[in-house]
Design a protein around this motif. Structure first.
Motif, mmCIF file in Angstrom:
data_model
loop_
_atom_site.group_PDB
_atom_site.id
_atom_site.type_symbol
_atom_site.label_atom_id
_atom_site.label_comp_id
_atom_site.label_asym_id
_atom_site.label_seq_id
_atom_site.Cartn_x
_atom_site.Cartn_y
_atom_site.Cartn_z
ATOM 1 N N LYS A 288 0.922 -1.120 0.134
ATOM 2 C CA LYS A 288 0.038 0.061 -0.129
ATOM 3 C C LYS A 288 0.727 1.304 -0.032
ATOM 4 C CE LYS A 288 -3.843 2.496 2.403
ATOM 5 N NZ LYS A 288 -2.870 3.835 2.271
ATOM 6 N N GLU A 289 1.835 1.317 0.677
ATOM 7 C CA GLU A 289 2.897 2.440 0.845
ATOM 8 C C GLU A 289 3.475 2.595 -0.540
ATOM 9 O OE1 GLU A 289 6.946 3.863 3.144
ATOM 10 O OE2 GLU A 289 6.375 1.779 3.548
ATOM 11 N N VAL A 290 3.786 1.636 -1.064
ATOM 12 C CA VAL A 290 4.777 1.876 -2.620
ATOM 13 C C VAL A 290 3.604 2.245 -3.464
ATOM 14 C CG1 VAL A 290 5.758 0.724 -4.355
ATOM 15 C CG2 VAL A 290 6.557 0.323 -1.953
ATOM 16 N N ILE A 291 2.545 1.704 -3.669
ATOM 17 C CA ILE A 291 1.387 2.100 -4.696
ATOM 18 C C ILE A 291 0.810 3.422 -4.525
ATOM 19 C CG2 ILE A 291 -0.889 1.602 -5.480
ATOM 20 C CD1 ILE A 291 -0.194 -1.281 -4.992
ATOM 21 N N SER A 292 0.643 3.777 -3.088
ATOM 22 C CA SER A 292 -0.045 4.957 -2.803
ATOM 23 C C SER A 292 1.159 5.891 -3.232
ATOM 24 C CB SER A 292 -0.203 5.345 -1.514
ATOM 25 O OG SER A 292 -1.430 4.330 -1.145
ATOM 26 N N GLY A 293 2.376 6.069 -2.931
ATOM 27 C CA GLY A 293 3.328 6.864 -3.111
ATOM 28 C C GLY A 293 3.642 7.137 -4.669
ATOM 29 N N VAL A 294 3.500 5.921 -5.469
ATOM 30 C CA VAL A 294 3.844 6.368 -6.814
ATOM 31 C C VAL A 294 2.718 6.743 -7.571
ATOM 32 C CG1 VAL A 294 5.545 4.355 -7.068
ATOM 33 C CG2 VAL A 294 3.346 4.237 -7.397
ATOM 34 N N VAL A 295 1.322 6.518 -7.038
ATOM 35 C CA VAL A 295 0.305 7.046 -7.766
ATOM 36 C C VAL A 295 0.089 8.479 -7.348
ATOM 37 C CG1 VAL A 295 -2.154 6.618 -8.135
ATOM 38 C CG2 VAL A 295 -0.998 4.913 -8.061
ATOM 39 N N ARG A 296 0.377 8.882 -6.321
ATOM 40 C CA ARG A 296 -0.044 10.292 -5.766
ATOM 41 C C ARG A 296 0.473 11.358 -6.792
ATOM 42 N NH1 ARG A 296 2.720 9.988 -0.895
ATOM 43 N NH2 ARG A 296 0.995 8.624 -0.180
ATOM 44 N N GLY A 297 1.695 11.125 -7.410
ATOM 45 C CA GLY A 297 2.183 12.163 -8.256
ATOM 46 C C GLY A 297 1.539 12.030 -9.488
ATOM 47 N N ALA A 298 1.040 10.963 -9.795
ATOM 48 C CA ALA A 298 0.125 10.818 -11.399
ATOM 49 C C ALA A 298 -1.118 11.506 -11.394
ATOM 50 C CB ALA A 298 0.321 9.257 -11.815
ATOM 51 N N ILE A 299 -1.824 11.350 -10.187
ATOM 52 C CA ILE A 299 -3.163 11.873 -10.334
ATOM 53 C C ILE A 299 -3.249 13.044 -9.360
ATOM 54 C CG2 ILE A 299 -5.575 11.226 -9.937
ATOM 55 C CD1 ILE A 299 -4.951 8.477 -10.563
ATOM 56 N N ALA A 300 -3.613 14.224 -9.786
ATOM 57 C CA ALA A 300 -3.584 15.561 -8.968
ATOM 58 C C ALA A 300 -5.005 15.740 -8.648
ATOM 59 C CB ALA A 300 -3.163 16.637 -9.729
ATOM 60 N N PHE A 301 -5.999 15.165 -9.346
ATOM 61 C CA PHE A 301 -7.415 15.353 -9.011
ATOM 62 C C PHE A 301 -7.848 15.223 -7.589
ATOM 63 C CE2 PHE A 301 -7.180 14.360 -13.406
ATOM 64 C CZ PHE A 301 -7.831 15.651 -14.046
ATOM 65 N N GLN A 302 -8.476 16.300 -6.942
ATOM 66 C CA GLN A 302 -8.795 16.230 -5.656
ATOM 67 C C GLN A 302 -10.446 16.091 -5.676
ATOM 68 O OE1 GLN A 302 -6.806 15.845 -3.145
ATOM 69 N NE2 GLN A 302 -5.123 15.840 -4.696
ATOM 70 N N ASP A 303 -11.180 17.108 -6.339
ATOM 71 C CA ASP A 303 -12.383 17.017 -6.134
ATOM 72 C C ASP A 303 -13.336 16.066 -7.062
ATOM 73 O OD1 ASP A 303 -14.924 17.900 -5.572
ATOM 74 O OD2 ASP A 303 -14.883 19.854 -6.492
ATOM 75 N N VAL A 304 -13.595 15.141 -6.396
ATOM 76 C CA VAL A 304 -13.988 13.741 -7.265
ATOM 77 C C VAL A 304 -15.539 13.498 -6.587
ATOM 78 C CG1 VAL A 304 -11.986 13.082 -8.057
ATOM 79 C CG2 VAL A 304 -12.927 12.121 -6.245
ATOM 80 N N LYS A 305 -16.247 12.849 -7.237
ATOM 81 C CA LYS A 305 -17.686 11.907 -6.831
ATOM 82 C C LYS A 305 -17.613 10.538 -7.195
ATOM 83 C CE LYS A 305 -22.414 11.667 -7.455
ATOM 84 N NZ LYS A 305 -23.764 12.331 -8.195
ATOM 85 N N ILE A 306 -17.493 9.564 -6.160
ATOM 86 C CA ILE A 306 -17.157 8.188 -6.455
ATOM 87 C C ILE A 306 -18.526 7.620 -6.992
ATOM 88 C CG2 ILE A 306 -16.482 6.237 -5.225
ATOM 89 C CD1 ILE A 306 -14.414 8.440 -5.441
ATOM 90 N N ILE A 307 -18.334 6.652 -7.944
ATOM 91 C CA ILE A 307 -19.118 6.023 -8.812
ATOM 92 C C ILE A 307 -18.980 4.620 -8.319
ATOM 93 C CG2 ILE A 307 -20.392 5.373 -10.894
ATOM 94 C CD1 ILE A 307 -20.441 8.284 -10.068
ATOM 95 N N SER A 308 -20.076 3.967 -7.671
ATOM 96 C CA SER A 308 -19.959 2.734 -7.003
ATOM 97 C C SER A 308 -19.777 1.494 -8.345
ATOM 98 C CB SER A 308 -21.160 2.216 -6.160
ATOM 99 O OG SER A 308 -21.109 1.059 -5.979
ATOM 100 N N PRO A 309 -18.869 0.646 -8.077
ATOM 101 C CA PRO A 309 -19.021 -0.404 -8.982
ATOM 102 C C PRO A 309 -20.149 -1.501 -8.939
ATOM 103 C CG PRO A 309 -17.406 -0.986 -7.297
ATOM 104 C CD PRO A 309 -17.954 0.369 -7.068
ATOM 105 N N LEU A 310 -20.978 -1.403 -7.841
ATOM 106 C CA LEU A 310 -21.955 -2.097 -7.551
ATOM 107 C C LEU A 310 -23.483 -1.708 -8.132
ATOM 108 C CD1 LEU A 310 -21.209 -2.902 -3.776
ATOM 109 C CD2 LEU A 310 -20.599 -4.331 -5.931
ATOM 110 N N GLY A 311 -23.367 -0.615 -8.758
ATOM 111 C CA GLY A 311 -24.519 -0.220 -9.544
ATOM 112 C C GLY A 311 -25.281 0.706 -8.708
ATOM 113 N N LYS A 312 -24.713 1.353 -7.713
ATOM 114 C CA LYS A 312 -25.417 2.326 -6.749
ATOM 115 C C LYS A 312 -24.384 3.353 -6.230
ATOM 116 C CE LYS A 312 -24.680 -0.556 -2.711
ATOM 117 N NZ LYS A 312 -25.415 -1.455 -1.650
ATOM 118 N N ASN A 313 -24.732 4.523 -6.041
ATOM 119 C CA ASN A 313 -24.035 5.566 -5.629
ATOM 120 C C ASN A 313 -23.937 5.495 -3.975
ATOM 121 O OD1 ASN A 313 -23.285 6.982 -7.786
ATOM 122 N ND2 ASN A 313 -25.272 7.878 -8.105
#
Length: 313
Positions: A288-313
């Motif tokens: 988790k530490e490694v993945i979070s570290g490398v992805v943090r620099g690639a995605i700068a977006f902060q204001d998001v609305k999560i769309i559920s993969p289960l077919g519901k918000n």
């Protein structure tokens, strides 16, 4: 009764075949059969009905198998406790990754992880969400990377990153003149989708649902890859939606067809998931530490609305 015998029983219970169970357990078939027979003799019961093809589990055998899973898991926990006490981060670690994440995420973190933790033998399997969850329950995976929330009782979810959806809108499409998209712009009938079984597909359909957007079967192309969807879009077959990381490697010409969403951008939550028993948790934390570290620099977006993969918000 030994742990090894219980492991052999679990293998036969899973594969319903002594030969295949022996192969998966890396022993000869006579050795495995003999050990299972010894356990049955000791308990004075039949765990398996060998008269049927495939082999079936007796009623008492089902109870024994359920208890054997607990005993084997607890035996593995003892070794895990010792490894944690010694601060040892190593050994086999099997992880499943969903198909819409693996091609973009794996190259980002794998080299960094294996260099930082050379004693970990990382075994990586590409699996759809349903298979991944089943294998976590059965103990065939130590962890998985999937779109969440899943809200499954025996699974713990640790978010790694939030990945925005990005529109791929070709020239001459009705939305090509828009600089920013809104969810109200979307019509599921003119969006090219991944084939059934992908949670990203379900998220897109969920995102488009509204009284005016019913999924009519007028014209439909489904594919197993985002690359194919982009190519079909370029041929005028419609637009598509891509996870943000899948847009980074597009050439400049194709990037001109990308359209971001107005904030809050629809996004998917990608998490590291694992069984609540938390076996090999020290490796899970390191991953988790490694993945979070490398992805943090690639995605700068902060204001998001999560769309559920289960077919519901």
């Amino acid at each position: 009764m030994t742990i090894t015998q219980l492991q052999y029983v679990l293998a036969v219970a899973e594969y319903k075949n002594f030969t295949l169970a022996a192969e998966k357990s890396f022993v000869t078939q006579p050795t495995l059969s003999m050990q299972v027979q010894k356990l049955e003799d000791e308990l004075d019961v039949l765990i398996f009905d060998r008269s049927k093809k495939p082999i079936s589990i007796t009623e008492v055998g089902k109870k024994i198998v359920a208890q054997a899973k607990n005993i084997v898991a607890e035996a593995e926990r003892i070794k895990d406790i010792v490894d944690q006490d010694k601060g040892f981060i190593g050994g086999d670690y099997t992880i499943g990754i969903i198909p819409t994440v693996m091609p973009t995420l794996l190259p980002m973190f794998l080299n960094t992880f294996i260099k930082k933790y050379p004693k970990v033998n990382l075994i990586i399997k590409e699996q759809p969400t349903d298979t991944l969850i089943r294998n976590l329950l059965d103990g065939h995976l130590d962890a998985g990377i999937a779109a969440t929330p899943l809200e499954i009782e025996f699974i713990k979810e640790r978010p790694l990153y939030y990945e925005p959806f990005v529109g791929y809108v070709p020239k001459n499409h009705r939305l090509s003149s828009k600089e920013l998209l809104t969810t109200e712009d979307l019509d599921v009938n003119d969006i090219l989708l991944l084939q059934d079984g992908h949670c990203f597909r379900d998220g897109v359909i969920n995102l488009c649902k509204s009284p005016k957007n019913q999924h009519e079967e007028q014209f439909k192309i489904e594919s197993g890859s985002f690359e194919t969807l982009v190519s079909l879009s370029d041929e005028g077959m419609g637009m598509t939606l891509l996870p943000y990381l899948n847009t980074l490697e597009l050439d400049q010409k194709k990037k001109s067809s990308l359209r971001q969403f107005k904030n809050p951008s629809p996004a998917r939550e990608i998490s590291l998931i694992y069984h609540k028993s938390e076996l090999k948790i020290q490796i899970t934390e390191a991953l988790k530490e490694v993945i979070s570290g490398v992805v943090r620099g690639a995605i700068a977006f902060q204001d998001v609305k999560i769309i559920s993969p289960l077919g519901k918000n």
